[in-house]
Design a protein around this motif. Sequence first.
Motif, PDB file in Angstrom:
ATOM      1  N   GLN A 109       1.668 -21.806  12.565  1.00 10.23           N
ATOM      2  CA  GLN A 109       2.761 -20.903  12.891  1.00 10.23           C
ATOM      3  C   GLN A 109       2.675 -19.666  12.017  1.00 10.23           C
ATOM      4  O   GLN A 109       2.361 -19.755  10.835  1.00 10.23           O
ATOM      5  CB  GLN A 109       4.112 -21.584  12.671  1.00 10.23           C
ATOM      6  N   VAL A 110       2.956 -18.547  12.615  1.00 12.67           N
ATOM      7  CA  VAL A 110       3.018 -17.308  11.871  1.00 12.67           C
ATOM      8  C   VAL A 110       4.493 -17.004  11.651  1.00 12.67           C
ATOM      9  O   VAL A 110       5.271 -16.957  12.596  1.00 12.67           O
ATOM     10  CB  VAL A 110       2.331 -16.163  12.650  1.00 12.67           C
ATOM     11  N   ASN A 111       4.870 -16.797  10.393  1.00 13.59           N
ATOM     12  CA  ASN A 111       6.286 -16.551  10.129  1.00 13.59           C
ATOM     13  C   ASN A 111       6.652 -15.084  10.386  1.00 13.59           C
ATOM     14  O   ASN A 111       5.787 -14.214  10.476  1.00 13.59           O
ATOM     15  CB  ASN A 111       6.671 -16.994   8.711  1.00 13.59           C
ATOM     16  N   ASP A 112       7.927 -14.824  10.498  1.00 11.37           N
ATOM     17  CA  ASP A 112       8.425 -13.489  10.811  1.00 11.37           C
ATOM     18  C   ASP A 112       8.042 -12.463   9.752  1.00 11.37           C
ATOM     19  O   ASP A 112       7.778 -11.304  10.066  1.00 11.37           O
ATOM     20  CB  ASP A 112       9.946 -13.509  10.985  1.00 11.37           C
ATOM     21  N   GLU A 113       8.008 -12.878   8.497  1.00  7.35           N
ATOM     22  CA  GLU A 113       7.643 -11.962   7.410  1.00  7.35           C
ATOM     23  C   GLU A 113       6.213 -11.442   7.590  1.00  7.35           C
ATOM     24  O   GLU A 113       5.947 -10.254   7.425  1.00  7.35           O
ATOM     25  CB  GLU A 113       7.778 -12.668   6.069  1.00  7.35           C
TER      26      GLU A 113
ATOM     27  N   ALA B 285       2.434  -7.090   9.298  1.00  7.37           N
ATOM     28  CA  ALA B 285       1.342  -6.630  10.166  1.00  7.37           C
ATOM     29  C   ALA B 285       1.785  -5.440  11.011  1.00  7.37           C
ATOM     30  O   ALA B 285       1.032  -4.473  11.180  1.00  7.37           O
ATOM     31  CB  ALA B 285       0.868  -7.772  11.055  1.00  7.37           C
ATOM     32  N   LEU B 286       3.005  -5.486  11.518  1.00  7.30           N
ATOM     33  CA  LEU B 286       3.505  -4.369  12.327  1.00  7.30           C
ATOM     34  C   LEU B 286       3.617  -3.086  11.503  1.00  7.30           C
ATOM     35  O   LEU B 286       3.288  -1.999  11.986  1.00  7.30           O
ATOM     36  CB  LEU B 286       4.859  -4.724  12.945  1.00  7.30           C
ATOM     37  N   LYS B 287       4.055  -3.191  10.258  1.00  9.50           N
ATOM     38  CA  LYS B 287       4.152  -2.011   9.396  1.00  9.50           C
ATOM     39  C   LYS B 287       2.775  -1.398   9.166  1.00  9.50           C
ATOM     40  O   LYS B 287       2.608  -0.180   9.196  1.00  9.50           O
ATOM     41  CB  LYS B 287       4.798  -2.377   8.054  1.00  9.50           C
ATOM     42  N   ILE B 288       1.790  -2.248   8.921  1.00  9.54           N
ATOM     43  CA  ILE B 288       0.430  -1.755   8.708  1.00  9.54           C
ATOM     44  C   ILE B 288      -0.095  -1.074   9.971  1.00  9.54           C
ATOM     45  O   ILE B 288      -0.656   0.019   9.916  1.00  9.54           O
ATOM     46  CB  ILE B 288      -0.504  -2.905   8.270  1.00  9.54           C
ATOM     47  N   LEU B 289       0.106  -1.716  11.094  1.00  8.25           N
ATOM     48  CA  LEU B 289      -0.370  -1.139  12.359  1.00  8.25           C
ATOM     49  C   LEU B 289       0.334   0.174  12.678  1.00  8.25           C
ATOM     50  O   LEU B 289      -0.307   1.127  13.136  1.00  8.25           O
ATOM     51  CB  LEU B 289      -0.175  -2.135  13.506  1.00  8.25           C
TER      52      LEU B 289
END
Length: 99
Positions: free
Chosen positions: A75-79, A84-88
């Motif tokens: 599972q990938v947690n929300d944090e 990852a979204l911030k980096i992208l």
Amino acid sequence: MNSLAKVIDEKIRPSLQAHNGDIELVGVTSDGFVQIKLTGACSTCPGAQHTITEFIECEIKDACPEIKGVQPVFQVNDELIDMALKILRKDNDRNVNEH
């Protein structure tokens, strides 16, 4: 499933914690598979699959013969998703400004 919790707490968890890892019991499926999540150092260890099949599954099946096997849950947690979204987004903004 007291014997399942007991084998995890008394045999499996101490060994994993000695390597800065741990185990989380996610659940047991209706068809007899134990679902687990490895945490800490064990979650990224290259030998994790070997640990699951050769150690965790063996210990669980010895203590609970009705169990058919062990299934890891990744599972990938929300944090992590937010990071990852911030980096992208940062990379995307940089690419837009360069053109």
